[in-house]
Design an enzyme around this catalytic site. Structure first.
Site, short mmCIF file in Angstrom:
data_model
loop_
_atom_site.label_atom_id
_atom_site.label_comp_id
_atom_site.label_asym_id
_atom_site.label_seq_id
_atom_site.Cartn_x
_atom_site.Cartn_y
_atom_site.Cartn_z
CB SER A 719 5.56 2.92 -3.59
OG SER A 719 5.94 1.76 -2.88
CE LYS A 762 4.30 -0.91 -5.81
NZ LYS A 762 4.58 0.54 -5.70
#
Length: 814
Positions: A719, A762
């Site tokens: 990611s 996140k």
């Protein structure tokens, strides 16, 4: 020379006097001449290979011969009236041995006439003469021939040697006394031997040690050292024989005692019968029959129990099998075969109970409420068949409430709750039990726990299913396949019980920290529900509702009005704990409460409101330092948003270009996947050099160093791909990265941005770190549903599909 008597089980002519024949053969063996050494002291002789047999010098022994080459060697040596050399093979299974296949020391021996046995094999008496050391092989054709050096054991008798010989004879005599199978004549024959080497060879032959020890004795050419080895063997043999005699004596005493008790019990039974008193044994059997009649058992289990009670009634009370049968019957009668608790199918009540004990966890709660609703509809529609029980697998970091939620589910359903920890189990029998033939056998943990539950439909939690192991004792995870398969567990078979038990009404819930170590076949049988970990807002709510009241009560501070300010709790979460769950948070709250309790007992002043500045006093300095957003726009520095086991975190990515040869270096304890993401990012950047205005020679003349701070923390995952690309593009173009931008997404070589996981955590981490704008993959827009409203309102979230869009958003103009 010593003469020995040997027993042969051969079917010879009954008219033949075997003792006379044996005596004649022995005399013939003595007439065979020893080979004479040449001028170099060497003798040359034929070889007789031996597989797993050793005949020591001065010994006479029968020898079985089967190989054609060995027969030819014997025939030729007998024709010349000469001895031959017996060599022992290193590997007895080798059929065609060569020069490297034998021990370096052999025995010169004479071989008597061959006798043909009924099975077609041949046998002869052999007399061993002396040890020889093999020098070389001179023939390798149909049979072997060697040149060897005789070993002469010339040794001067000393007081030490004489003492060792006497000690050996004493120990050997003790062996003869303890071993009934050895005649007394063995000792008298050994006592007549005057040479130490001969005595050692004779006694080790009599002891019957294994072939490895015999080989060691054959290779040992020093009589003194052979005596030392012999003394150790004799001492060991004496200890073993003495222990055997002690065990035999104890066993005899126990048997005598058992027989005496049996006689007395039988006599007591007769006396009780004469007096008209009840027989306790008959009473026990009758009691078990009454329990069986009262127990609601399925037919197959009832038939098995009646059969075992019938067997028990016929066995004498003192039989060892009585205890095994009674224990088996107790298990059959104690198991809840058809005993069910009535389910509470009130959906609103279940929702209230789940919300009462747990905050958040929407997916798990919804699944339980759906299950209750389906069961209620089945009941209202008059469906009589059993509804399939779900096999749920709660997966998440430690401390996220997986185990405690199982207990709440049981309360909501009005079922009994039982739990088994599977961590570290390596034996399949722990799940399925042992066979009744084993001493101390018991059913496996599945049936043991069902008996403890007291009902056939409990909520059964299998904790830490991802930590099952396996070794030579079996694979416990494979034993769970039947347990957790709704198509099979209606007839679960335990090795101990050997009666099918219906587990189809049990609601199984498993827990795990990760699904990576769960076997695929087992994982396929379970419905995985992920526990993503709590965000800061949820931790604040959990602490306020559950943790603080519980710790205040446990530490005796109920009447003190103790409470925590929101700022103190936020700092406690951010700077004193780093976790996805709330276990450490509760520990820190408990530490503060204990210190206040101590201050109260000691009569000191203590606060009732815990503020931000109070934490240093109670807990010491800050332990964790959250990384905030960058203070200014910089070249080569981008902010990634990462997911960890303890939740979401911001993670700066730094790129520095130095003069070199175009090498790429990545530091910060990154994994293989992140390393590959960096390589893909660099390749993409090279493909876009013309559009970005980057000269190609710049890649060849500069070394690239990518560093991700907090090097002690392992980092892995794809990611950070777009973050790495932005940082590299910034470093090569000189364009600064916007400090308020957070990035997450995987990159391909063509510049496409692929979806990633942990978007909820996140986004919350970016909001907490003070970022203003975050870039996520377009396919992750669906995950924004789980993001708290406050974070979505205060953050600008830009979904992207291609890397060009990311560069436009993240990079400033020069």
């Amino acid at each position: 020379m010593s003469d020995f008597d040997f027993d042969f089980d051969f079917d010879f002519d009954p008219d033949l006097d075997f003792e006379d024949m044996l005596e004649d053969q022995t005399e013939e063996l003595y007439r065979v001449r020893d080979l004479r050494p040449d001028s170099r002291g060497l003798i040359e002789a034929l070889v007789l290979p031996l597989r797993d047999m050793i005949v020591f010098p001065n010994m006479i022994s029968p020898l079985f011969v089967g190989r054609e080459g060995s027969l030819e060697a014997i025939f030729e040596s007998q024709a010349r009236n000469q001895t031959l050399i017996a060599l022992t093979q290193k590997d007895p299974n080798e059929n065609y041995p060569g020069p490297d296949s034998f021990l370096p020391v052999g025995v010169e021996m004479a071989v008597g006439d061959l006798l043909e046995l009924p099975d077609g094999s041949r046998s002869a008496l052999v007399q061993a003469r002396r040890r020889v050391e093999i020098v070389e092989f001179t023939q390798l054709d149909s049979y072997l021939r060697v040149r060897a050096r005789p070993i002469h054991e010339m040794i001067e008798m000393t007081d030490t040697l004489e003492a060792k010989m006497r000690s050996a004879l004493k120990l050997f005599r003790r062996c003869v006394q303890l071993n009934d199978s050895w005649p007394e004549g063995f000792y008298f024959q050994a006592r007549g031997i005057e040479y130490p080497g001969w005595l050692a060879d004779m006694l080790v032959t009599t002891l019957g040690v294994d072939i490895a020890e015999r080989k060691a004795f054959l290779l040992e050419t020093s009589p003194n050292r052979r005596l030392n080895r012999l003394l150790a063997l004799l001492a060991h043999e004496v200890r073993i024989l003495e222990l055997e005699n002690e065990i035999r004596a104890e066993t005899r005493e126990k048997v005598d005692q058992t027989q005496r008790e049996f006689y007395l019990r039988e006599k007591m039974k007769v006396i009780q019968t004469e007096l008209g008193e009840s027989d306790m044994w008959t009473s026990d059997v009758a009691e078990q029959r009454e329990q069986l009649a009262e127990k609601n058992l399925p037919e197959h289990a009832r038939a098995r129990a009646e059969k075992e009670i019938g067997r028990l009634n016929k066995i004498p009370p003192m039989s060892p099998e009585v205890g095994i049968l009674r224990n088996y019957l107790d298990w059959i009668l104690d198991l809840p075969w058809q005993e069910y608790t009535e389910d509470n199918l009130d959906v609103p009540n279940a929702a209230e109970i789940l919300d009462k004990y747990h905050y958040g966890l929407p997916r798990a709660k919804e699944r339980v409420l759906e299950y209750i609703a389906v069961k209620r509809l089945h009941l209202e529609n008059g469906r009589q068949e059993k509804a399939r029980q779900p096999i749920l697998c709660f997966v998440g970091a430690p401390g996220t409430g997986k185990t405690s939620l199982g207990n709440s589910i049981a309360e909501a359903l009005n079922r009994n709750f039982v739990r088994v920890s599977l961590g570290g189990i390596r034996d399949e029998a722990e799940i399925r039990g042992h066979r009744r033939t084993y001493i101390g056998a018991l059913p496996g943990r599945i049936l043991q726990t069902i008996r403890r539950a007291g009902s056939a439909n409990p909520v059964f939690m299998l904790d830490e299913v991802d930590k099952l192991g396996y070794d030579y004792r079996g694979d416990p995870s494979s034993a769970l396949l039947e347990t957790l398969d709704p198509e099979q567990n209606y007839a679960f078979s335990d090795h101990y019980l050997e009666i099918p038990f219906d587990l189809s009404s049990v609601m199984f819930i498993t827990t795990a920290n990760t699904i990576d170590t769960i076997p695929m076949a087992l994982l396929d049988r379970m419905e995985v529900i992920k526990f993503p970990g709590y965000i800061e807002e949820e931790k604040l709510e959990i602490a306020d509702r559950f943790l603080i009241p519980r710790q205040v009560a446990e530490n005796g501070l109920n009447g003190e009005g103790l409470h925590f300010s929101k700022g103190a709790m936020q700092r406690l979460i951010r700077e004193y704990t780093l976790e996805a769950g709330v276990r450490n948070l509760e520990r820190e709250i408990g530490r503060i409460c204990r210190k206040i309790a101590r201050a109260k007992v000691e009569g000191k002043e203590y606060p009732t409101l815990i503020r931000v500045d109070s934490l240093d006093r109670f807990l010491g300095p800050t332990r964790f330092f959250p990384i905030a957003s960058e203070e200014k726009d910089e070249v080569g520095v981008a902010t990634a948003i990462a997911w960890t086991q303890s939740g979401g975190r911001t993670m700066p990515v730094e790129v520095l270009l130095v003069e070199g040869k175009g090498r790429l270096q990545i530091t910060g304890q990154v994994g293989d996947v992140m390393t590959e993401s960096a390589q893909a990012a660099l390749t993409y950047l090279k493909s876009r050099s013309k559009q970005l205005g980057i000269p190609l020679e710049k890649y060849e003349n500069l070394d690239i160093h990518i560093h991700i701070p907090e090097g002690a923390v392992p980092k892995e995952g794809p990611s950070a791909g777009i973050t790495l690309t932005v940082a590299l593009a910034s470093a090569f173009t000189g364009r600064p990265v916007r400090k308020e931008v957070g990035l997450t997404g995987e990159i391909t070589l063509r510049g496409r941005v692929l979806p990633v996981g942990g978007v909820r955590e996140k986004v919350v981490a970016a909001h907490r770190a003070g970022l203003k704008l975050i870039v996520i993959p377009r396919k992750n827009e669906v995950d924004l549903v789980d993001v708290p409203d406050q974070a979505r309102e205060e953050l600008e979230i830009i979904p992207v599909e291609y890397m060009d869009e990311v560069l436009d958003v993240a990079l400033l103009e020069r």
